[in-house]
Scaffold this active site. Structure first.
Site, PDB file in Angstrom:
ATOM      1  N   ASP A  13       0.810  -1.226   0.000  1.00 33.60           N
ATOM      2  CA  ASP A  13       0.000   0.000   0.000  1.00 33.60           C
ATOM      3  C   ASP A  13       0.843   1.274   0.000  1.00 33.60           C
ATOM      4  OD1 ASP A  13      -2.268  -1.631   0.137  1.00 33.60           O
ATOM      5  OD2 ASP A  13      -2.211  -1.656   2.333  1.00 33.60           O
ATOM      6  N   LYS A  16       1.987   2.028  -5.190  1.00 40.91           N
ATOM      7  CA  LYS A  16       2.513   1.431  -6.425  1.00 40.91           C
ATOM      8  C   LYS A  16       1.596   1.690  -7.611  1.00 40.91           C
ATOM      9  CE  LYS A  16       2.420  -2.534  -4.296  1.00 40.91           C
ATOM     10  NZ  LYS A  16       2.149  -2.112  -2.918  1.00 40.91           N
ATOM     11  N   GLY A  40      -4.537  -4.238  -3.766  1.00 45.62           N
ATOM     12  CA  GLY A  40      -5.512  -3.192  -4.067  1.00 45.62           C
ATOM     13  C   GLY A  40      -4.721  -1.963  -4.465  1.00 45.62           C
ATOM     14  N   HIS A  41      -4.781  -1.611  -5.731  1.00 42.81           N
ATOM     15  CA  HIS A  41      -3.981  -0.497  -6.236  1.00 42.81           C
ATOM     16  C   HIS A  41      -4.905   0.642  -6.656  1.00 42.81           C
ATOM     17  CE1 HIS A  41      -0.492  -3.488  -7.238  1.00 42.81           C
ATOM     18  NE2 HIS A  41      -0.799  -3.439  -5.963  1.00 42.81           N
ATOM     19  N   GLN A 223       2.021  -6.016  -3.080  1.00 43.41           N
ATOM     20  CA  GLN A 223       2.530  -6.146  -1.698  1.00 43.41           C
ATOM     21  C   GLN A 223       3.852  -5.383  -1.542  1.00 43.41           C
ATOM     22  OE1 GLN A 223       1.459  -9.513  -3.252  1.00 43.41           O
ATOM     23  NE2 GLN A 223      -0.474  -8.592  -2.730  1.00 43.41           N
TER      24      GLN A 223
HETATM   25  P1  GDP Z   1      -0.645   0.331  -3.584  1.00 37.20           P
HETATM   26  O1  GDP Z   1      -1.264  -0.922  -3.093  1.00 37.20           O
HETATM   27  O2  GDP Z   1       0.839   0.372  -3.339  1.00 37.20           O
HETATM   28  O3  GDP Z   1      -0.977   0.647  -5.007  1.00 37.20           O
HETATM   29  O4  GDP Z   1      -1.255   1.495  -2.681  1.00 37.20           O
HETATM   30  P2  GDP Z   1      -2.815   1.694  -2.307  1.00 37.20           P
HETATM   31  O5  GDP Z   1      -3.505   2.217  -3.501  1.00 37.20           O
HETATM   32  O6  GDP Z   1      -3.349   0.487  -1.642  1.00 37.20           O
HETATM   33  O7  GDP Z   1      -2.690   2.781  -1.157  1.00 37.20           O
HETATM   34  C1  GDP Z   1      -2.123   4.024  -1.365  1.00 37.20           C
HETATM   35  C2  GDP Z   1      -3.194   5.099  -1.090  1.00 37.20           C
HETATM   36  O8  GDP Z   1      -2.541   6.349  -0.973  1.00 37.20           O
HETATM   37  C3  GDP Z   1      -4.181   5.263  -2.217  1.00 37.20           C
HETATM   38  O9  GDP Z   1      -5.420   5.609  -1.655  1.00 37.20           O
HETATM   39  C4  GDP Z   1      -3.623   6.403  -3.039  1.00 37.20           C
HETATM   40  O10 GDP Z   1      -4.623   7.132  -3.732  1.00 37.20           O
HETATM   41  C5  GDP Z   1      -3.012   7.251  -1.969  1.00 37.20           C
HETATM   42  N1  GDP Z   1      -1.826   8.007  -2.362  1.00 37.20           N
HETATM   43  C6  GDP Z   1      -0.814   7.649  -3.205  1.00 37.20           C
HETATM   44  N2  GDP Z   1       0.153   8.585  -3.208  1.00 37.20           N
HETATM   45  C7  GDP Z   1      -0.241   9.567  -2.355  1.00 37.20           C
HETATM   46  C8  GDP Z   1       0.341  10.781  -1.898  1.00 37.20           C
HETATM   47  O11 GDP Z   1       1.453  11.173  -2.272  1.00 37.20           O
HETATM   48  N3  GDP Z   1      -0.370  11.512  -0.978  1.00 37.20           N
HETATM   49  C9  GDP Z   1      -1.593  11.110  -0.513  1.00 37.20           C
HETATM   50  N4  GDP Z   1      -2.213  11.869   0.391  1.00 37.20           N
HETATM   51  N5  GDP Z   1      -2.168   9.957  -0.926  1.00 37.20           N
HETATM   52  C10 GDP Z   1      -1.498   9.198  -1.816  1.00 37.20           C
HETATM   53  P1  IMO Z   2      -0.909  -4.161  -2.212  1.00 37.80           P
HETATM   54  O1  IMO Z   2      -0.483  -4.704  -3.548  1.00 37.80           O
HETATM   55  C1  IMO Z   2      -0.955  -4.621   2.116  1.00 37.80           C
HETATM   56  C2  IMO Z   2      -1.046  -8.728   3.666  1.00 37.80           C
HETATM   57  C3  IMO Z   2      -2.287  -9.188   4.402  1.00 37.80           C
HETATM   58  C4  IMO Z   2      -1.674 -10.165   5.383  1.00 37.80           C
HETATM   59  C5  IMO Z   2      -0.573 -10.810   4.565  1.00 37.80           C
HETATM   60  C6  IMO Z   2      -0.952 -12.154   3.947  1.00 37.80           C
HETATM   61  O2  IMO Z   2      -2.188  -3.421  -2.248  1.00 37.80           O
HETATM   62  O3  IMO Z   2       0.218  -3.416  -1.586  1.00 37.80           O
HETATM   63  P2  IMO Z   2      -2.496 -12.820   1.895  1.00 37.80           P
HETATM   64  O4  IMO Z   2      -3.947 -12.586   1.641  1.00 37.80           O
HETATM   65  O5  IMO Z   2      -1.591 -12.276   0.880  1.00 37.80           O
HETATM   66  O6  IMO Z   2      -2.203 -14.272   2.193  1.00 37.80           O
HETATM   67  O7  IMO Z   2      -2.196 -12.052   3.287  1.00 37.80           O
HETATM   68  O8  IMO Z   2      -0.253  -9.904   3.535  1.00 37.80           O
HETATM   69  N1  IMO Z   2      -1.274  -8.187   2.302  1.00 37.80           N
HETATM   70  C7  IMO Z   2      -1.198  -6.890   1.988  1.00 37.80           C
HETATM   71  N2  IMO Z   2      -0.996  -5.810   2.754  1.00 37.80           N
HETATM   72  N3  IMO Z   2      -1.077  -4.476   0.776  1.00 37.80           N
HETATM   73  C8  IMO Z   2      -1.254  -5.562  -0.009  1.00 37.80           C
HETATM   74  O9  IMO Z   2      -1.230  -5.487  -1.356  1.00 37.80           O
HETATM   75  C9  IMO Z   2      -1.361  -6.835   0.594  1.00 37.80           C
HETATM   76  N4  IMO Z   2      -1.561  -8.085   0.121  1.00 37.80           N
HETATM   77  C10 IMO Z   2      -1.486  -8.898   1.183  1.00 37.80           C
HETATM   78  O10 IMO Z   2      -2.922  -8.108   5.036  1.00 37.80           O
HETATM   79  O11 IMO Z   2      -1.068  -9.469   6.437  1.00 37.80           O
HETATM   80 MG    MG Z   3      -2.821  -1.550  -1.844  1.00 37.78          MG
END
Ligand code: GDP
Ligand code: IMO
Ligand code: MG
Length: 434
Positions: A13, A16, A40-41, A223
Site C-alpha cells: 500500500d 505502487k 488493491g492499487h 505487496q
Molecule cells: P498500492 O497498493 O501500493 O498501489 O497502494 P494503495 O492504492 O493500496 O494505497 C495508497 C493510497 O494512498 C491510495 O489511496 C492512493 O490514492 C493514496 N496516495 C498515493 N500517493 C499519495 C500521496 O502522495 N499523498 C496522498 N495523500 N495519498 C497518496
Molecule cells: P498491495 O499490492 C498490504 C497482507 C495481508 C496479510 C498478509 C498475507 O495493495 O500493496 P495474503 O492474503 O496475501 O495471504 O495475506 O499480507 N497483504 C497486503 N498488505 N497491501 C497488499 O497489497 C497486501 N496483500 C497482502 O494483510 O497481512
Molecule cells: Mg494496496
C-alpha cells in the site's frame, strides 16, 4: 529505457498503483508479476478513484499492453468482474493479455484460507482471505490449475479431482457448499475460460518481443518487501515474492532485461494484518496519521496499522531489491507534525541495539525503534510541484532518507492525484521524466 520494476519497499500500500499509472504513460507494456487480488492499487485521475486488484495499473492508458504474468494467481470471478466494471466505465480492455501459465484461485482455496486462519486463532496471519496462500501452495505441490486448463473440460475436471483429493479432510465442514460441487465448479470455470480465451497468450514471449524492440516495459509489483515469503517477516507474509527478483520469474524475462528498480515507500509506515512492526504507533498520533492518510485497506477495508518511517527496514528493502530509485509518497500527510521521527536502529529485548534488519524472527518481534527526531513543517504542500517549493525541513527530510538508504529519491507524492507529484533532479537522465 526498457525494463523498469516497480516494487513496494515496505508492507504494501505504498502507492505502487499511482506510480505505475504515472510511468505507464511512457511505457509500451505493463506486467503484473506476482500476487493476486490480495492487492488493491488505487489510482486517482481528475478526481475519479480507480481501484484495481488484478488488472495492471496501466489499463487506463489506451494502447498500453497490460499483462497478467505467469507469477500471478488469478481468481477468474474477480478478474471477469473487474473487466466488466472497467468496460462499463468505458475503458478499453482489449489490450489485456493473460499468461496461459498463471495459476487459478479455485473455490476451495478461498475456503482453505478461512480454515487456515481460523485454526491459527490468535496466531493468525490476518490474510486477505482471497485464497492466495492455498493457491500458491497448490502451485508448489504441482496440484495447481492453470489458465490454459480452462480450455479443456476433460483436463480441467481431472485436475480439479486430483487437487481436491488431499484436501478432503480440511474441506469436510463445507461438504454441502455448492461452490465445491465438481460439475458446477467445472462448468463455472469453463465459462470463465470462454470469457477470457481471447486474452490468453504466451506472455513471456510478448515481454521478450517488447524488450527486444527496445520498448519500455514496466513490471508492476504487488505487496511489499517485508511481506516477501523469503525475505519478509515470515510467517506474517504473503505467499509470493514481491521483491524485484521475482519480476523476472513472474514475467518470464532474464535479469539482464531489468534496467531500473524503483522502490515505493510512504513517508511513514503502515501494515495491514498481523506481524512485527517495530515503529508502530498505538497512540492518538497514529490515529491522526491514519485519518489524514486515509489508511484503510483498498481490498478489505481494514484499518491499517500506522507507524514512523522505519529506515532500518527501508535500507534492507533497498538492498534485497537493489533499488536504483526511491519514490517517497504521502509526504503531504506529515504536514502539521512539529517533529517527525525516523527509526535508524532497533532496540532489542535487553536494550541491545541492532543497526541492521535482524535475521532472527524473535529479535524482530521484541524490537522497538530507536529514533532520530527531525523538525517537521506546518505548510500544506499538496500544491507543490517543484522541489524548491517544499519547506526546507521537508527537503531535509528527503535528503535524510536518501543518505541513510543510499538511494536517490526520484519522485515525491504530495497528494493522491496523479498530478500531485514532484520530480527531483535525480530523475534526470536515463529515468523517464514527464
Ligand atoms: P498500492 O497498493 O501500493 O498501489 O497502494 P494503495 O492504492 O493500496 O494505497 C495508497 C493510497 O494512498 C491510495 O489511496 C492512493 O490514492 C493514496 N496516495 C498515493 N500517493 C499519495 C500521496 O502522495 N499523498 C496522498 N495523500 N495519498 C497518496
Ligand atoms: P498491495 O499490492 C498490504 C497482507 C495481508 C496479510 C498478509 C498475507 O495493495 O500493496 P495474503 O492474503 O496475501 O495471504 O495475506 O499480507 N497483504 C497486503 N498488505 N497491501 C497488499 O497489497 C497486501 N496483500 C497482502 O494483510 O497481512
Ligand atoms: Mg494496496
Amino acid at each position: 529505457m526498457p525494463g523498469i520494476v516497480i516494487v513496494g519497499a515496505q508492507w504494501g500500500d505504498e502507492g505502487k498503483g499511482k506510480v505505475t499509472d504515472l510511468l505507464a504513460e511512457k511505457a509500451d507494456t505493463v506486467i503484473r508479476f506476482q500476487g493476486g487480488n490480495n492487492a488493491g492499487h488505487t489510482i486517482v485521475r481528475e478526481g475519479v478513484e480507480w481501484k484495481l486488484h488484478l488488472i495492471p495499473s496501466g489499463i487506463l492508458h489506451p494502447g498500453t499492453t497490460c499483462v497478467i504474468g505467469n507469477g500471478v494467481v488469478i481468481d477468474p470471478a474477480v478478474l471477469t468482474g473487474e473487466l466488466d466494471e472497467l468496460k462499463r466505465k468505458g475503458v478499453d480492455i482489449s489490450t489485456l493479455r493473460i499468461s496461459s501459465n498463471a495459476h487459478l484461485i479455485m473455490p476451495y482455496h478461498l475456503l482453505l484460507d478461512q480454515v487456515g486462519e481460523a485454526k491459527l486463532g490468535e496466531a493468525r496471519i490476518g490474510t486477505t482471505r482471497r485464497g492466495i496462500g492455498p493457491a500458491y501452495a497448490d502451485k508448489a505441490a504441482r496440484l495447481g490449475i492453470r489458465v490454459q486448463d480452462l480450455l479443456d473440460e476433460k483436463i480441467l475436471k481431472q485436475k480439479i479431482v486430483a487437487a481436491m483429493e488431499p484436501k478432503r479432510l480440511s474441506l469436510r465442514p463445507f461438504q454441502k457448499d455448492p461452490s465445491l460441487d465438481l460439475q458446477a465448479m467445472t462448468d463455472a470455470y469453463l465459462v470463465y475460460g470462454h470469457r477470457l480465451e481471447s486474452h490468453i497468450r504466451d506472455t513471456a514471449k510478448l515481454a521478450w518481443d517488447a524488450l527486444d524492440a527496445g520498448r519500455t516495459v514496466l513490471f508492476e509489483g504487488a505487496q511489499g518487501a517485508l511481506l516477501d515469503i523469503d525475505h519478509g517477516t515470515y510467517p506474517f507474509v504473503t505467499s509470493s515474492n514481491p521483491i524485484a527478483g521475482a519480476a523476472c520469474v513472474g514475467a518470464g524475462v532474464g535479469p539482464r532485461d531489468i534496467d531500473e528498480v524503483w522502490g515505493i515507500t510512504k513517508a511513514y509506515a503502515t501494515r495491514v494484518g498481523s506481524g512485527p512492526f517495530p515503529t508502530e504507533l498505538h497512540d492518538d498520533l497514529g490515529e491522526d496519521i491514519r485519518q489524514k492518510g486515509g489508511e484503510f485497506g483498498t481490498t478489505t477495508g481494514r484499518a491499517r496499522r500506522v507507524g514512523w518511517l522505519d529506515l532500518v527496514a527501508l535500507r534492507y528493502a533497498a538492498r534485497i531489491n537493489s533499488l536504483s530509485a526511491l519514490v517517497l509518497t504521502k509526504l503531504d500527510v506529515l504536514s502539521g507534525q512539529d517533529t517527525i521521527r525516523v527509526c535508524t536502529s532497533y532496540l532489542g529485548k535487553d536494550g541491545v541495539e541492532f543497526p541492521d534488519f535482524p535475521y532472527h524472527q524473535s529479535v524482530l518481534h521484541h524490537s522497538t525503534g530507536k529514533y532520530i527526531d527531525l523538525p517537521g513543517w506546518s505548510e500544506d504542500i499538496t500544491g507543490c510541484r517543484e522541489l524548491d517549493e517544499l519547506p526546507q525541513t521537508a527537503r531535509d527530510y528527503i535528503t535524510f532518507v536518501e543518505e541513510f538508504t543510499g538511494v536517490p529519491v526520484t519522485l515525491i507524492g504530495v497528494g493522491p492525484g496523479r498530478d500531485q507529484v514532484i520530480w527531483t533532479a535525480a530523475s534526470d537522465g536515463t529515468i523517464p521524466r514527464r
